[in-house]
Design an enzyme around this catalytic site. Structure first.
Site, PDB file in Angstrom:
ATOM      1  N   ASP A 136      56.820  74.120  43.580  1.00  8.77           N
ATOM      2  CA  ASP A 136      57.022  73.975  42.095  1.00  8.77           C
ATOM      3  C   ASP A 136      56.294  72.733  41.541  1.00  8.77           C
ATOM      4  OD1 ASP A 136      59.125  75.425  42.285  1.00  8.77           O
ATOM      5  OD2 ASP A 136      59.841  74.437  44.225  1.00  8.77           O
ATOM      6  N   HIS A 164      64.872  73.780  45.094  1.00  2.00           N
ATOM      7  CA  HIS A 164      63.865  74.756  45.028  1.00  2.00           C
ATOM      8  C   HIS A 164      64.674  76.347  44.193  1.00  2.00           C
ATOM      9  CE1 HIS A 164      61.091  77.110  45.031  1.00  2.00           C
ATOM     10  NE2 HIS A 164      61.013  78.383  46.227  1.00  2.00           N
TER      11      HIS A 164
END
Ligand SMILES: NC(=O)c1ccc[n+]([C@@H]2O[C@H](COP(=O)([O-])OP(=O)(O)OC[C@H]3O[C@@H](n4cnc5c(N)ncnc54)[C@H](O)[C@@H]3O)[C@@H](O)[C@H]2O)c1
Length: 309
Positions: A136, A164
């Site tokens: 990410d 996440h």
């Protein structure tokens, strides 16, 4: 990537242990043949098994890719209940048979909560259990680099806070870009808070889903690359003045309940991570960070409901 040194460096020989379930064994044997056939100088051994104990014996680094995937129509609770039993078995094998200071990176989703299960059901030190949010971070960094048309390596200190999942918060408030006039804040260079506070955040949050939609499979190359980045920085250290995002056990920093596996900005030195302290958090960030705390607290409660008392 591991066999070519992307994870541990170009001078570190590796012995690769691969664990999978029985239906995947034939494919795993094929992968072993390919790894041997590539005659890679760093590879000193390849071992494949369906036995978690054999696979964990003596490992210094465990990258947990296996998990029960969320299938169409499945609720989050169904996925968590299946993963509680998988991670319980793997935790027990790791604690008994892996190297004493084995570093664990959980990639399989729900990554933060799978890591939490590992921590809760084993005596593995919490400092050795992490989950992957580097993908990410890399996605966020790449978006900024694209928007400013600068090399991705010039963008520093983008943070991914939280889970996440789509509640993660990619934060550029402390991020800088290396320019001819020194390090300049990303917010100043982009000068478009509307984009940074909306489209940028949702694009990063939804990138995993966009990849699945396009490929009909979850991200593979970028996830593997991020896993190598994560372990490399953890083992070899983060460059001075730079931090990276890792899902780690909260010590209460930034008001995140202790014990949750939450993605924080960390620096690494001599194989140990520490959470970057003292960053100013504005009200906008607070709300976003709290939303991820709330989601992770819910996942934790679900996981606990499947753990024995
Ligand atoms: N955190 C991240 O950034 C990130 C990024 C990409 C993928 N993921 C997650 O990583 C995981 C792996 O992704 P993928 O695309 O390679 O999935 P995949 O389904 O292709 O691979 C998962 C593998 O795990 C194996 N497996 C299942 N149960 C197991 C068990 N009990 N023990 C050992 N192995 C087992 C499967 O047989 C399969 O080979 C998924 O959970 C995915 O959602 C996370």
């Amino acid at each position: 990537m591991i066999a070519r040194g992307a994870m541990l460096g170009p001078d570190q020989p590796v012995i690769i242990h691969m664990l999978d379930i029985e239906p995947a064994m034939e494919a795993l044997r094929g992968l072993k043949m390919e790894l041997l056939d590539a005659a890679l100088p760093l590879v000193q051994g390849v071992f494949v098994s369906t036995n978690v104990v054999e696979a964990c014996k003596g490992v210094d680094i465990a990258v947990m890719l296996g998990g029960f995937p969320r299938k169409e129509g499945m609720e989050r609770r169904d996925v968590i209940s299946k993963n509680v039993s998988i991670y319980r078995a793997q935790a027990s094998a790791l604690q008994q048979y892996a190297a004493p200071n084995c570093k664990v990176l959980v990639v399989a989703n729900p990554a933060n909560t799978n890591a939490l299960i590992l921590k809760e059901v084993s005596s593995l030190p919490a400092k050795n259990i992490t989950s992957l949010t580097r993908l990410d971070q890399n996605r966020a960094q790449a978006l900024i680099s694209d928007r400013l048309d600068v090399p991705v390596t010039d963008v520093k200190n983008v943070i991914v806070w939280g889970n996440h999942s789509s509640t993660q918060y990619p934060d550029v408030n402390h991020a800088t870009v290396n320019t001819a006039n020194g390090h300049r804040p990303v917010r100043e260079l982009i000068a478009d808070d509307y984009w940074l506070n909306r489209e940028f955040i949702t694009t990063v949050q939804q990138r995993g889903a966009a990849i699945i939609k396009a490929r009909k499979l979850s991200s593979a190359l970028s996830a593997a690359s991020a896993a190598c980045d994560h372990i490399r920085d953890w083992v070899h250290g983060t460059p001075k003045g730079t931090w990276v995002s890792m899902g780690v056990c909260s010590d209460g920093s930034y008001g995140v309940p202790p014990g949750l596996i939450y993605s924080f900005p960390v620096t690494c030195h001599k194989g140990e991570w520490s959470i970057v302290q003292g960053l100013k958090i504005d009200e906008f960030s607070r709300k976003k960070m709290d939303a991820s705390v709330e989601e992770l607290t819910g996942e934790k409660a679900l996981a606990y409901s499947y753990l024995d008392p």
